[in-house]
Each structure stands twice: as C-alpha cells, then as structure tokens.
Design a protein around this motif. Structure first.
Motif, PDB file in Angstrom:
ATOM      1  N   LEU A  87      -8.566  -2.807  -7.858  1.00  0.00           N
ATOM      2  CA  LEU A  87      -8.054  -2.983  -6.501  1.00  0.00           C
ATOM      3  C   LEU A  87      -8.000  -4.476  -6.184  1.00  0.00           C
ATOM      4  O   LEU A  87      -8.985  -5.192  -6.370  1.00  0.00           O
ATOM      5  CB  LEU A  87      -8.968  -2.267  -5.496  1.00  0.00           C
ATOM      6  CG  LEU A  87      -8.633  -2.499  -4.018  1.00  0.00           C
ATOM      7  CD1 LEU A  87      -7.247  -1.946  -3.670  1.00  0.00           C
ATOM      8  CD2 LEU A  87      -9.706  -1.869  -3.128  1.00  0.00           C
ATOM      9  N   SER A  89      -8.074  -7.238  -3.555  1.00  0.00           N
ATOM     10  CA  SER A  89      -8.486  -7.365  -2.159  1.00  0.00           C
ATOM     11  C   SER A  89      -9.245  -8.663  -1.944  1.00  0.00           C
ATOM     12  O   SER A  89      -9.816  -9.217  -2.887  1.00  0.00           O
ATOM     13  CB  SER A  89      -9.364  -6.174  -1.746  1.00  0.00           C
ATOM     14  OG  SER A  89     -10.736  -6.505  -1.845  1.00  0.00           O
ATOM     15  N   GLN A  91     -11.956  -9.046  -0.718  1.00  0.00           N
ATOM     16  CA  GLN A  91     -13.398  -8.842  -0.914  1.00  0.00           C
ATOM     17  C   GLN A  91     -13.805  -8.785  -2.381  1.00  0.00           C
ATOM     18  O   GLN A  91     -14.966  -8.563  -2.698  1.00  0.00           O
ATOM     19  CB  GLN A  91     -13.850  -7.529  -0.239  1.00  0.00           C
ATOM     20  CG  GLN A  91     -13.964  -7.609   1.271  1.00  0.00           C
ATOM     21  CD  GLN A  91     -12.600  -7.561   1.928  1.00  0.00           C
ATOM     22  OE1 GLN A  91     -11.753  -6.753   1.574  1.00  0.00           O
ATOM     23  NE2 GLN A  91     -12.365  -8.443   2.864  1.00  0.00           N
ATOM     24  N   CYS A 113      -2.171  -2.754  -5.153  1.00  0.00           N
ATOM     25  CA  CYS A 113      -1.953  -3.789  -4.144  1.00  0.00           C
ATOM     26  C   CYS A 113      -2.155  -3.191  -2.762  1.00  0.00           C
ATOM     27  O   CYS A 113      -1.458  -2.245  -2.394  1.00  0.00           O
ATOM     28  CB  CYS A 113      -0.533  -4.328  -4.228  1.00  0.00           C
ATOM     29  SG  CYS A 113      -0.083  -4.957  -5.843  1.00  0.00           S
ATOM     30  N   GLY A 114      -3.083  -3.755  -2.018  1.00  0.00           N
ATOM     31  CA  GLY A 114      -3.242  -3.363  -0.623  1.00  0.00           C
ATOM     32  C   GLY A 114      -2.247  -4.142   0.209  1.00  0.00           C
ATOM     33  O   GLY A 114      -1.594  -5.073  -0.269  1.00  0.00           O
ATOM     34  N   GLY A 118      -5.701  -3.829   5.713  1.00  0.00           N
ATOM     35  CA  GLY A 118      -6.731  -3.410   4.780  1.00  0.00           C
ATOM     36  C   GLY A 118      -6.431  -2.034   4.229  1.00  0.00           C
ATOM     37  O   GLY A 118      -5.359  -1.475   4.466  1.00  0.00           O
ATOM     38  N   ILE A 119      -7.385  -1.508   3.498  1.00  0.00           N
ATOM     39  CA  ILE A 119      -7.173  -0.262   2.797  1.00  0.00           C
ATOM     40  C   ILE A 119      -8.442   0.584   2.960  1.00  0.00           C
ATOM     41  O   ILE A 119      -9.540   0.031   3.013  1.00  0.00           O
ATOM     42  CB  ILE A 119      -6.842  -0.577   1.310  1.00  0.00           C
ATOM     43  CG1 ILE A 119      -6.478   0.651   0.516  1.00  0.00           C
ATOM     44  CG2 ILE A 119      -7.930  -1.360   0.640  1.00  0.00           C
ATOM     45  CD1 ILE A 119      -5.715   0.300  -0.773  1.00  0.00           C
ATOM     46  N   GLU A 121     -11.732   2.286   2.633  1.00  0.00           N
ATOM     47  CA  GLU A 121     -12.806   1.867   1.719  1.00  0.00           C
ATOM     48  C   GLU A 121     -13.054   2.868   0.591  1.00  0.00           C
ATOM     49  O   GLU A 121     -13.572   2.503  -0.471  1.00  0.00           O
ATOM     50  CB  GLU A 121     -14.098   1.639   2.525  1.00  0.00           C
ATOM     51  CG  GLU A 121     -15.255   1.055   1.737  1.00  0.00           C
ATOM     52  CD  GLU A 121     -14.994  -0.357   1.179  1.00  0.00           C
ATOM     53  OE1 GLU A 121     -14.094  -1.060   1.685  1.00  0.00           O
ATOM     54  OE2 GLU A 121     -15.688  -0.722   0.203  1.00  0.00           O
ATOM     55  N   ALA A 124     -11.804   1.723  -2.770  1.00  0.00           N
ATOM     56  CA  ALA A 124     -12.683   0.787  -3.490  1.00  0.00           C
ATOM     57  C   ALA A 124     -13.889   1.522  -4.077  1.00  0.00           C
ATOM     58  O   ALA A 124     -14.319   1.233  -5.194  1.00  0.00           O
ATOM     59  CB  ALA A 124     -13.147  -0.318  -2.552  1.00  0.00           C
ATOM     60  N   GLU A 131     -12.871  -4.681  -8.098  1.00  0.00           N
ATOM     61  CA  GLU A 131     -12.120  -5.262  -6.995  1.00  0.00           C
ATOM     62  C   GLU A 131     -11.996  -6.748  -7.302  1.00  0.00           C
ATOM     63  O   GLU A 131     -12.988  -7.415  -7.588  1.00  0.00           O
ATOM     64  CB  GLU A 131     -12.926  -5.053  -5.703  1.00  0.00           C
ATOM     65  CG  GLU A 131     -12.111  -4.644  -4.516  1.00  0.00           C
ATOM     66  CD  GLU A 131     -12.988  -4.268  -3.328  1.00  0.00           C
ATOM     67  OE1 GLU A 131     -14.049  -3.629  -3.521  1.00  0.00           O
ATOM     68  OE2 GLU A 131     -12.596  -4.618  -2.212  1.00  0.00           O
ATOM     69  N   SER A 133     -10.216 -10.616  -6.228  1.00  0.00           N
ATOM     70  CA  SER A 133      -9.529 -11.536  -5.312  1.00  0.00           C
ATOM     71  C   SER A 133      -9.048 -12.730  -6.134  1.00  0.00           C
ATOM     72  O   SER A 133      -9.680 -13.086  -7.125  1.00  0.00           O
ATOM     73  CB  SER A 133     -10.518 -12.016  -4.243  1.00  0.00           C
ATOM     74  OG  SER A 133     -10.071 -13.233  -3.659  1.00  0.00           O
ATOM     75  N   GLY A 142      -1.541  -7.683  -1.659  1.00  0.00           N
ATOM     76  CA  GLY A 142      -2.006  -7.897  -3.028  1.00  0.00           C
ATOM     77  C   GLY A 142      -0.896  -8.198  -4.021  1.00  0.00           C
ATOM     78  O   GLY A 142      -1.177  -8.486  -5.190  1.00  0.00           O
TER      79      GLY A 142
END
Ligand code: 9D3
Length: 242
Positions: A87, A89, A91, A113-114, A118-119, A121, A124, A131, A133, A142
């Motif tokens: 994922l 993100s 985070q 891709c979010g 947001g997406i 949780e 995730a 995850e 970044s 994303g």
C-alpha cells in the motif's frame, strides 16, 4: 517481473512508463506492468469508491470493498494468494535504494494507490503486507509514488540498464554523492572544466573525483556522511581540502 498497479486513475500512467529505461524494459519483456481501475470493482449504479469518515472530519475515505476485490481479482489471475501487496501511503516505511533492491528481487508484486484524503485502515491491516511512502511531503495520491517505485526497481533488473552502470555505481560510490561531471566544450561561456580532468593523469583524476564526492557529501548530506565507510585515504582527501 510482473507489477500490478491498482488505482482510480489508470490514465495517469499513460506516458511515464512508456519511455527511456522503463519503456525499453517493458518492450523487451523484462517487466510486465499492468494497470487496474479500482472503480471497476464497484457494483452500484454510480460506481461509488469513497465515503464519509467515521467519527467525522474533512474529506472522504476510500472504501475497503473495491480495493479488497481488486487485489483478490489480481491474486486469482496470478493463481497465488501470496503475491506481495504494497500500500502506498504517507504513513509507510520510507522508500530507499535498499527497499528498491529488495522489491527488485520479487518475481511479482501489487501496488495499491490511495487517493482522496485516505483509505480505510482495514486495507493496511488486513490486505497489504507492507506500507511504503516515497518521502516526507504530501502528494495528491499514490500514483506518482508508484511511478517512482517502478522506475527505481526496473532499472535494477538484469539487462534493463547497460551492465557497466548498474554494476559499478553502488559499489564504487559507497553511499556518497557523485562527483561533478563535464563534457565538451572545455570552456563554455568563460566557465572552464577543472584542469585536472584534461590532464590525462588517471590516478590524479580518480583522487580528485573521490575528493569531490567526499566534500559535497559532507557539505550537502551530512546524514549520508555518518553512514559512509571511509578509508584512511578518504580522511586525508577530506582534511587536505579544508
Ligand atoms: C497524512 C495526510 N492525510 C491526513 C488527512 C491525508 C492524505 C493526504 C494525501 C492521505 C493521502 C494522501 C495522498 N498521498 C499518498 O497517497 C501517498 C504519498 C504521499 O503523499 N507522500 C509520500 N509518499 C506517498 S505514497 C502515497
């Protein structure tokens, strides 16, 4: 290698992955990049993919159902329930060359891709294995991160880049920034190429380049300097310049 990318905006990928090293690698079948529209995994009349956040707050949240279904459809197509699923993100773990090398060793993986704010949780927690970044700044989704990751990984695949480059670079620079490069003309608008590079003295040139790498890394990226493994010769090159 096969990379499946799940996104609400598959058209964003038209172009960026068609050229240069990635484009050539795809043509040569070193990598198969497939795009999947998450919206195609909705079953309602208006193809709704987002909803209000529980607990309130601004913005919308990407619903879990279409994302789970899109990933499960790809896993089924690949005949494997264990395809690494990542994922993208803000985070996530910070993407770097080491993570790139690790992903480059996979036979296949899925990128989600979010978008929106947001997406859910549960994606995730129960769908993605990792995850990631690409840096401490906010993107609008994303997609660009997926392009960065694909670009970075594809050039690590055997045969994607001229062998000279891929083999030499990492081992040689050892976590330092590169030295400055020049080509002809020797003087451009009064700016001369450093004379050492025209000297033909290859050991002097090698020392100068190493010194330049050390000096600019120390100045611009002290964080890299702390991790770098320096020889006695390196310490000498650094101290003789200051
Ligand atoms: C942390 C901000 N979030 C709280 C409201 C909202 C949010 C903003 C932007 C959630 C997702 C996004 C879109 N960004 C990505 O999907 C993303 C991203 C990024 O923004 N920066 C660096 N790497 C990445 S990977 C995916």
């Amino acid at each position: 290698m096969r990379i499946d990318i799940l996104t609400l905006f598959p058209q964003m990928f038209d172009g960026p992955l068609d050229w240069s090293i990635v484009g050539r690698a795809r043509k040569r079948h070193l990598v198969d990049v497939r795009l999947h529209d998450i919206r195609a995994c909705t079953h309602d009349k208006h193809h709704v993919v987002d909803d209000y956040p529980y607990g309130g707050g601004a913005g919308m949240v990407l619903k879990p159902e279409p994302v789970f279904e899109a990933v499960e459809a790809v896993r089924e197509e690949l005949g494997s329930s264990s395809v690494p699923t990542i994922l993208l993100s803000p985070q996530g773990q910070l993407f770097d060359q080491e993570i790139a090398r690790q992903l480059a060793s996979y036979q296949r993986f899925i990128l989600i891709c979010g978008h929106y704010e947001g997406i859910d949780e549960r994606v995730a927690e129960h769908l993605a294995d990792e995850e990631i970044s690409i840096g401490d700044y906010l993107l609008s989704g994303g997609e660009v991160a997926a392009m960065v990751i694909v670009d970075c990984i594809v050039r690590l695949l055997p045969g994607a880049v001229g062998s000279e480059i891929s083999l030499v670079e990492d081992s040689h620079t050892g976590g330092l920034l590169e030295y400055p490069q020049y080509t002809r003309p020797a003087v451009y608008r009064d700016w001369a190429v450093p004379s050492v590079l025209l000297s033909g003295n290859h050991s002097r040139i090698a020392r100068w380049r190493r010194q330049q790498s050390l000096l600019r890394t120390a100045k611009r990226r002290p964080d890299l300097m702390e991790k770098a493994v320096l020889s006695e010769e390196d310490e000498k090159l650094l101290s003789e310049a200051s």
